[in-house]
Design a protein around this motif. Structure first.
Motif, PDB file in Angstrom:
ATOM      1  N   ARG A  28       0.831  -1.204   0.000  1.00 59.94           N
ATOM      2  CA  ARG A  28       0.000   0.000   0.000  1.00 59.94           C
ATOM      3  C   ARG A  28       0.869   1.258   0.000  1.00 59.94           C
ATOM      4  O   ARG A  28       0.566   2.236  -0.683  1.00 59.94           O
ATOM      5  CB  ARG A  28      -0.923  -0.011   1.210  1.00 59.94           C
ATOM      6  N   ALA A  29       1.948   1.226   0.786  1.00 62.15           N
ATOM      7  CA  ALA A  29       2.839   2.382   0.850  1.00 62.15           C
ATOM      8  C   ALA A  29       3.485   2.644  -0.502  1.00 62.15           C
ATOM      9  O   ALA A  29       3.586   3.804  -0.944  1.00 62.15           O
ATOM     10  CB  ALA A  29       3.909   2.148   1.917  1.00 62.15           C
ATOM     11  N   TYR A  30       3.917   1.589  -1.169  1.00 64.74           N
ATOM     12  CA  TYR A  30       4.552   1.756  -2.476  1.00 64.74           C
ATOM     13  C   TYR A  30       3.553   2.230  -3.525  1.00 64.74           C
ATOM     14  O   TYR A  30       3.880   3.067  -4.379  1.00 64.74           O
ATOM     15  CB  TYR A  30       5.211   0.444  -2.908  1.00 64.74           C
ATOM     16  N   ILE A  80       4.128  10.687   4.862  1.00 67.22           N
ATOM     17  CA  ILE A  80       2.756  10.156   4.870  1.00 67.22           C
ATOM     18  C   ILE A  80       2.760   8.649   5.086  1.00 67.22           C
ATOM     19  O   ILE A  80       1.981   8.107   5.879  1.00 67.22           O
ATOM     20  CB  ILE A  80       2.034  10.518   3.560  1.00 67.22           C
ATOM     21  N   CYS A  81       3.668   7.956   4.383  1.00 71.86           N
ATOM     22  CA  CYS A  81       3.758   6.498   4.527  1.00 71.86           C
ATOM     23  C   CYS A  81       4.258   6.110   5.918  1.00 71.86           C
ATOM     24  O   CYS A  81       3.853   5.079   6.467  1.00 71.86           O
ATOM     25  CB  CYS A  81       4.675   5.923   3.455  1.00 71.86           C
ATOM     26  N   LEU A  82       5.136   6.932   6.476  1.00 76.85           N
ATOM     27  CA  LEU A  82       5.605   6.679   7.837  1.00 76.85           C
ATOM     28  C   LEU A  82       4.451   6.809   8.822  1.00 76.85           C
ATOM     29  O   LEU A  82       4.308   6.001   9.754  1.00 76.85           O
ATOM     30  CB  LEU A  82       6.721   7.668   8.185  1.00 76.85           C
ATOM     31  N   LEU A  83       3.599   7.803   8.593  1.00 78.55           N
ATOM     32  CA  LEU A  83       2.461   8.040   9.486  1.00 78.55           C
ATOM     33  C   LEU A  83       1.374   6.984   9.315  1.00 78.55           C
ATOM     34  O   LEU A  83       0.847   6.450  10.306  1.00 78.55           O
ATOM     35  CB  LEU A  83       1.887   9.431   9.203  1.00 78.55           C
ATOM     36  N   LEU A  84       1.031   6.650   8.068  1.00 73.67           N
ATOM     37  CA  LEU A  84      -0.094   5.745   7.814  1.00 73.67           C
ATOM     38  C   LEU A  84       0.273   4.277   7.940  1.00 73.67           C
ATOM     39  O   LEU A  84      -0.530   3.464   8.423  1.00 73.67           O
ATOM     40  CB  LEU A  84      -0.657   6.003   6.409  1.00 73.67           C
TER      41      LEU A  84
END
Length: 291
Positions: A28-30, A80-84
């Motif tokens: 999802r992050a990628y 954003i990816c670090l947070l989510l």
């Protein structure tokens, strides 16, 4: 490029990633980074909400498309990816950086151009060698998608090959456009290029004194003159620019404009987008509004 093409670019970048050993959150992050970063420079469209001075033409594809802002956008998606997703993979930053770089650089090749060097230069860079909607790119990515569905294990290989073919297409198309541009450049005061939807075919817009000539041309046939336009270079545009600030923006934004000053109206338009007797980038006021 258009929104669909930028989305396809993001999906194609995601397709190059080897996801065999990734968990769901990593995938999802990628995906978010590849597609989101491929779109983020066009966030400038929201500037229409507060533009009261007719500057949108300069803001769109302006600072948000700057080469110097690309790592900032990449960092945004990394955070954003670090947070989510609690994902700290530095490769996400590099993927986001590449995605934004592809967006702003590919837009250079359209007639619309970008503020690629803002804020250090206000020059609008435009090569005009690739159409905004390039069906060749769509076909290449479509083929890669079909092959990847048939063999998911080799999916990254197919998308990497697709990127190689896209790069080759851009080089061939732009080289031909450059050669055509040079043929006209020595005979006219100003020349602009706009690629057609048909590959290896170009519209060439030329200006000499107050005459604008528009040609269809490619390297394999004789050029064809399709329009000859007259620009009223002596017209006083002060009233136009005062009453319609976006006309001044268009005048500054375009490589050159056609000035219209007749009994009914006064205005300016960009001849690169002249089709069927009119340009969709035309700013004018009726003469009765100037009395």
């Amino acid at each position: 490029m258009d929104t669909i093409t930028h989305t396809l670019f993001g999906l194609a970048l995601y397709g190059t990633v080897d996801k065999k050993n990734m968990d769901k959150n990593s995938k999802r992050a990628y995906l978010l980074t590849a597609v989101g970063a491929s779109q983020i420079p066009d966030i400038d469209v929201i500037s229409q909400w507060w533009d009261t001075n007719g500057l949108y033409q300069m803001w769109h594809r302006g600072i948000t498309h700057s080469l110097f802002l690309t790592p900032v956008w990449a960092l945004l998606f990394f955070l954003i990816c670090l947070l989510l997703f609690k994902n700290k993979d530095i490769k996400l930053f590099l993927l986001g950086w590449l995605a934004v770089f592809i967006h702003v650089t590919s837009d250079l090749f359209n007639a619309w151009g970008t503020g690629y060097l803002e804020p250090f230069s206000n020059i609008r860079l435009s090569f005009g060698t690739i159409p905004i909607v390039d069906f060749v790119i769509w076909i290449i990515l479509g083929v890669a998608f079909l092959f990847s569905k048939r063999n998911k294990l080799k999916s990254p290989y197919y998308f990497k090959m697709a990127w190689a073919f896209i790069a080759l297409h851009i080089v061939v198309q732009s080289t031909q456009g450059f050669l055509i541009y040079k043929q006209f450049d020595k005979n006219y005061d100003q020349v602009a290029l706009s690629a057609n939807f048909i590959p290896w075919s170009y519209t060439v817009i030329t200006k000499k004194e107050d005459t604008i000539s528009i040609f269809q041309d490619n390297l394999f046939q004789e050029k064809k003159e399709i329009y000859v336009l007259h620009s009223n270079e002596d017209a006083d545009l002060n009233t136009l620019f005062t009453e319609l600030p976006q006309a001044k923006t268009l005048y500054d934004w375009s490589p050159f404009v056609v000035v219209v000053d007749d009994n009914d109206r006064i205005g300016v338009y960009d001849p690169r987008f002249y089709r069927n007797g009119q340009s969709f980038l035309f700013e004018y006021i009726e003469k009765n509004n100037t009395k």
